[in-house]
Motif scaffolding. Structure first.
Motif, PDB file in Angstrom:
ATOM      1  N   ALA A 180       3.363  -3.817  62.719  1.00  0.00           N
ATOM      2  CA  ALA A 180       3.631  -5.136  63.123  1.00  0.00           C
ATOM      3  C   ALA A 180       4.077  -5.293  64.562  1.00  0.00           C
ATOM      4  O   ALA A 180       3.719  -5.991  65.536  1.00  0.00           O
ATOM      5  CB  ALA A 180       4.528  -5.875  62.201  1.00  0.00           C
ATOM      6  N   ALA A 181       5.101  -4.147  64.774  1.00  0.00           N
ATOM      7  CA  ALA A 181       5.701  -4.047  66.182  1.00  0.00           C
ATOM      8  C   ALA A 181       4.637  -4.060  67.157  1.00  0.00           C
ATOM      9  O   ALA A 181       4.748  -4.307  68.464  1.00  0.00           O
ATOM     10  CB  ALA A 181       6.837  -2.994  66.218  1.00  0.00           C
ATOM     11  N   LEU A 182       3.795  -2.929  67.040  1.00  0.00           N
ATOM     12  CA  LEU A 182       2.727  -2.408  67.820  1.00  0.00           C
ATOM     13  C   LEU A 182       1.731  -3.858  68.046  1.00  0.00           C
ATOM     14  O   LEU A 182       1.250  -4.081  69.389  1.00  0.00           O
ATOM     15  CB  LEU A 182       1.925  -1.239  67.438  1.00  0.00           C
ATOM     16  N   LEU A 183       1.384  -4.741  67.041  1.00  0.00           N
ATOM     17  CA  LEU A 183       0.675  -5.673  67.256  1.00  0.00           C
ATOM     18  C   LEU A 183       1.283  -6.710  68.195  1.00  0.00           C
ATOM     19  O   LEU A 183       0.283  -7.415  68.799  1.00  0.00           O
ATOM     20  CB  LEU A 183       0.221  -6.380  65.922  1.00  0.00           C
ATOM     21  N   ILE A 184       2.304  -6.982  68.061  1.00  0.00           N
ATOM     22  CA  ILE A 184       2.727  -8.119  69.101  1.00  0.00           C
ATOM     23  C   ILE A 184       3.332  -7.562  70.358  1.00  0.00           C
ATOM     24  O   ILE A 184       4.071  -8.058  70.993  1.00  0.00           O
ATOM     25  CB  ILE A 184       4.044  -8.858  68.353  1.00  0.00           C
ATOM     26  N   LEU A 185       2.847  -6.385  70.704  1.00  0.00           N
ATOM     27  CA  LEU A 185       3.233  -5.591  72.061  1.00  0.00           C
ATOM     28  C   LEU A 185       2.806  -6.424  73.377  1.00  0.00           C
ATOM     29  O   LEU A 185       3.471  -6.667  74.176  1.00  0.00           O
ATOM     30  CB  LEU A 185       2.779  -4.306  72.132  1.00  0.00           C
ATOM     31  N   GLN A 222     -15.108  -0.326  70.892  1.00  0.00           N
ATOM     32  CA  GLN A 222     -14.248  -1.129  71.976  1.00  0.00           C
ATOM     33  C   GLN A 222     -15.306  -1.711  72.892  1.00  0.00           C
ATOM     34  O   GLN A 222     -16.285  -1.190  73.421  1.00  0.00           O
ATOM     35  CB  GLN A 222     -13.330  -0.203  72.630  1.00  0.00           C
ATOM     36  N   GLN A 223     -15.188  -3.102  73.124  1.00  0.00           N
ATOM     37  CA  GLN A 223     -16.135  -3.657  74.200  1.00  0.00           C
ATOM     38  C   GLN A 223     -15.650  -3.796  75.495  1.00  0.00           C
ATOM     39  O   GLN A 223     -16.014  -4.135  76.477  1.00  0.00           O
ATOM     40  CB  GLN A 223     -16.480  -5.080  73.631  1.00  0.00           C
ATOM     41  N   LYS A 224     -13.955  -3.823  75.647  1.00  0.00           N
ATOM     42  CA  LYS A 224     -12.995  -4.071  76.900  1.00  0.00           C
ATOM     43  C   LYS A 224     -13.279  -2.970  77.614  1.00  0.00           C
ATOM     44  O   LYS A 224     -13.669  -1.605  77.249  1.00  0.00           O
ATOM     45  CB  LYS A 224     -11.596  -4.054  76.198  1.00  0.00           C
ATOM     46  N   ASP A 225     -13.338  -3.151  79.010  1.00  0.00           N
ATOM     47  CA  ASP A 225     -13.064  -2.086  80.004  1.00  0.00           C
ATOM     48  C   ASP A 225     -11.756  -1.619  80.045  1.00  0.00           C
ATOM     49  O   ASP A 225     -10.881  -2.410  80.495  1.00  0.00           O
ATOM     50  CB  ASP A 225     -13.845  -2.423  81.377  1.00  0.00           C
ATOM     51  N   LEU A 226     -11.710  -0.088  79.781  1.00  0.00           N
ATOM     52  CA  LEU A 226     -10.196   0.366  80.057  1.00  0.00           C
ATOM     53  C   LEU A 226     -10.177   0.980  81.499  1.00  0.00           C
ATOM     54  O   LEU A 226     -10.466   1.933  81.609  1.00  0.00           O
ATOM     55  CB  LEU A 226     -10.155   1.477  78.863  1.00  0.00           C
ATOM     56  N   HIS A 227      -9.685   0.284  82.161  1.00  0.00           N
ATOM     57  CA  HIS A 227      -9.702   0.679  83.607  1.00  0.00           C
ATOM     58  C   HIS A 227      -8.500   1.335  84.100  1.00  0.00           C
ATOM     59  O   HIS A 227      -8.549   2.306  84.812  1.00  0.00           O
ATOM     60  CB  HIS A 227     -10.203  -0.419  84.528  1.00  0.00           C
ATOM     61  N   ASN A 228      -7.288   0.869  83.573  1.00  0.00           N
ATOM     62  CA  ASN A 228      -6.073   1.283  83.959  1.00  0.00           C
ATOM     63  C   ASN A 228      -5.300   1.569  82.735  1.00  0.00           C
ATOM     64  O   ASN A 228      -5.533   1.420  81.805  1.00  0.00           O
ATOM     65  CB  ASN A 228      -5.260   0.524  84.932  1.00  0.00           C
ATOM     66  N   SER A 229      -4.088   2.554  83.095  1.00  0.00           N
ATOM     67  CA  SER A 229      -3.310   2.785  81.963  1.00  0.00           C
ATOM     68  C   SER A 229      -2.662   1.626  81.298  1.00  0.00           C
ATOM     69  O   SER A 229      -2.358   1.909  79.951  1.00  0.00           O
ATOM     70  CB  SER A 229      -2.232   3.805  82.247  1.00  0.00           C
ATOM     71  N   ILE A 230      -2.292   0.532  81.844  1.00  0.00           N
ATOM     72  CA  ILE A 230      -1.760  -0.529  81.080  1.00  0.00           C
ATOM     73  C   ILE A 230      -2.951  -1.134  80.105  1.00  0.00           C
ATOM     74  O   ILE A 230      -2.604  -1.321  78.814  1.00  0.00           O
ATOM     75  CB  ILE A 230      -1.540  -1.622  81.785  1.00  0.00           C
ATOM     76  N   SER A 231      -4.276  -1.218  80.412  1.00  0.00           N
ATOM     77  CA  SER A 231      -5.180  -1.728  79.404  1.00  0.00           C
ATOM     78  C   SER A 231      -5.151  -0.651  78.367  1.00  0.00           C
ATOM     79  O   SER A 231      -5.551  -1.132  77.230  1.00  0.00           O
ATOM     80  CB  SER A 231      -6.298  -1.882  79.944  1.00  0.00           C
ATOM     81  N   ILE A 232      -5.233   0.586  78.581  1.00  0.00           N
ATOM     82  CA  ILE A 232      -5.287   1.603  77.608  1.00  0.00           C
ATOM     83  C   ILE A 232      -4.415   1.527  76.424  1.00  0.00           C
ATOM     84  O   ILE A 232      -4.591   1.562  75.471  1.00  0.00           O
ATOM     85  CB  ILE A 232      -5.351   3.065  78.263  1.00  0.00           C
ATOM     86  N   ALA A 233      -3.069   1.464  77.034  1.00  0.00           N
ATOM     87  CA  ALA A 233      -1.945   1.184  76.257  1.00  0.00           C
ATOM     88  C   ALA A 233      -1.913  -0.043  75.387  1.00  0.00           C
ATOM     89  O   ALA A 233      -1.481   0.250  74.124  1.00  0.00           O
ATOM     90  CB  ALA A 233      -0.503   1.172  77.086  1.00  0.00           C
ATOM     91  N   GLU A 234      -2.413  -1.348  75.984  1.00  0.00           N
ATOM     92  CA  GLU A 234      -2.455  -2.428  75.230  1.00  0.00           C
ATOM     93  C   GLU A 234      -3.662  -2.221  74.054  1.00  0.00           C
ATOM     94  O   GLU A 234      -3.257  -2.422  72.808  1.00  0.00           O
ATOM     95  CB  GLU A 234      -2.787  -3.669  76.024  1.00  0.00           C
ATOM     96  N   PHE A 235      -4.682  -1.624  74.521  1.00  0.00           N
ATOM     97  CA  PHE A 235      -6.100  -1.359  73.394  1.00  0.00           C
ATOM     98  C   PHE A 235      -5.387  -0.797  72.349  1.00  0.00           C
ATOM     99  O   PHE A 235      -5.583  -0.832  71.209  1.00  0.00           O
ATOM    100  CB  PHE A 235      -6.958  -0.873  74.309  1.00  0.00           C
ATOM    101  N   LEU A 236      -4.719   0.465  72.562  1.00  0.00           N
ATOM    102  CA  LEU A 236      -4.308   1.441  71.695  1.00  0.00           C
ATOM    103  C   LEU A 236      -3.153   0.824  70.774  1.00  0.00           C
ATOM    104  O   LEU A 236      -3.274   1.135  69.627  1.00  0.00           O
ATOM    105  CB  LEU A 236      -3.719   2.726  72.424  1.00  0.00           C
ATOM    106  N   ALA A 237      -2.397   0.082  71.348  1.00  0.00           N
ATOM    107  CA  ALA A 237      -1.356  -0.660  70.379  1.00  0.00           C
ATOM    108  C   ALA A 237      -1.840  -1.492  69.371  1.00  0.00           C
ATOM    109  O   ALA A 237      -1.308  -1.403  68.355  1.00  0.00           O
ATOM    110  CB  ALA A 237      -0.070  -1.212  71.353  1.00  0.00           C
ATOM    111  N   GLU A 238      -3.019  -2.314  70.146  1.00  0.00           N
ATOM    112  CA  GLU A 238      -3.325  -3.186  69.054  1.00  0.00           C
ATOM    113  C   GLU A 238      -4.081  -2.552  68.030  1.00  0.00           C
ATOM    114  O   GLU A 238      -4.166  -2.553  66.782  1.00  0.00           O
ATOM    115  CB  GLU A 238      -4.636  -4.030  69.711  1.00  0.00           C
ATOM    116  N   LYS A 239      -4.966  -1.230  68.330  1.00  0.00           N
ATOM    117  CA  LYS A 239      -5.718  -0.599  67.099  1.00  0.00           C
ATOM    118  C   LYS A 239      -4.911   0.049  66.292  1.00  0.00           C
ATOM    119  O   LYS A 239      -5.138   0.018  64.762  1.00  0.00           O
ATOM    120  CB  LYS A 239      -6.386   0.130  68.005  1.00  0.00           C
ATOM    121  N   ILE A 240      -3.790   0.736  66.989  1.00  0.00           N
ATOM    122  CA  ILE A 240      -2.927   1.597  66.064  1.00  0.00           C
ATOM    123  C   ILE A 240      -1.941   0.517  65.206  1.00  0.00           C
ATOM    124  O   ILE A 240      -1.668   0.988  63.957  1.00  0.00           O
ATOM    125  CB  ILE A 240      -2.334   2.425  66.718  1.00  0.00           C
TER     126      ILE A 240
END
Lengths: 130, 120
Positions: free
Chosen positions: A74-79, B70-88
């Motif tokens: 949940a913490a990762l989802l609202i990041l 993944q359909q988003k373009d992962l161009h920089n480290s921020i977008s990679i981190a956000e994408f990873l956080a969402e998936k994980i």
């Protein structure tokens, strides 16, 4: 052109800082809550399983791991944050996220307590029936 | 390295390791439950536990692999981190729910068999 580039760089820097502050705080809060909750829940588990220590402690450990998974998930989802342009917005975003997460943790904590009490009540009922 | 490949490797490392440790903990802690359920046939506990572990790994790793699209373009480290956080995050929520479901199944079966004054 020069100024827009530097503002977007500042935004990126602030977003990274927000994540770097938010994630450790959320994970540490989860660990603290889980430690406290599952250190004190052993006595409930012993009651639920009528004093059979092996199964009670195994269940306690399994619940602890599930608790970690759900809360870190949940913490990762609202990041994700959008549009941070200055430090004021960063602090506001951080307090919104951490506040929301701690309220969520509190609700989950009380749900767990309710679960323990319910298990304890059912266990004592089944003890009386026999 | 290609950002997509890098993201996939990171994702697989985190999710795979989590699945592995979750499976190990279910294996070691679930053994008590199995031993209590099959109290009259102790020789069945170890093989059954191993088979359950393999099934758990198959289902969860299958989910982890299927979920990486993944359909988003992962161009920089921020977008990679956000994408990873969402998936994980989603993977952790799903794994955690499956884990809790497993515990409740264990508890239900075990409770049904074991009463405070067993008649066996």
């Amino acid at each position: 052109m020069e100024t827009t580039l530097s503002t977007s760089e500042l935004t990126n820097k602030l977003i990274v800082q927000t994540y770097l502050i938010y994630l450790p705080i959320a994970v540490i809060m989860t660990i603290l809550v889980a430690r406290t909750l599952f250190k004190n829940s052993k006595i409930f588990m012993l009651d639920i399983f009528h004093g059979r220590a092996e199964i009670a402690f195994a269940t306690n450990r399994l619940f602890e791991i599930g608790f970690y998974l759900l809360n870190v998930g949940a913490a990762l989802l609202i990041l994700k944050t959008y549009h941070i342009h200055n430090y004021q917005e960063m602090i506001e975003a951080l307090s919104e996220k951490i506040g929301g997460f701690s309220i969520y943790l509190g609700v989950i904590l009380f749900l767990n307590l309710l679960l323990f009490f319910r298990g304890k009540r059912k266990a004592s009922q089944s003890l009386q029936r026999n | 390295m290609n950002p997509t490949v890098l993201t996939f490797v990171l994702y697989l490392l985190v999710a795979g390791n989590t699945t592995y440790f979750l499976g190990r903990s279910l294996y070691t802690n679930g053994e008590h439950f199995l031993a209590s359920i099959f109290i009259q046939r102790p020789e069945i506990v170890q093989p059954l536990n191993t088979i359950l572990l393999i099934g758990f790994y198959l289902i969860n790793l299958g989910f982890v692999l299927l979920f990486f699209t993944q359909q988003k373009d992962l161009h920089n480290s921020i977008s990679i981190a956000e994408f990873l956080a969402e998936k994980i995050g989603v993977v952790y929520l799903v794994l955690g729910s499956m884990h809790l479901f497993n515990i409740f199944v264990f508890i239900t079966i075990e409770k049904r068999l074991y009463t405070p004054n067993p008649k066996r």
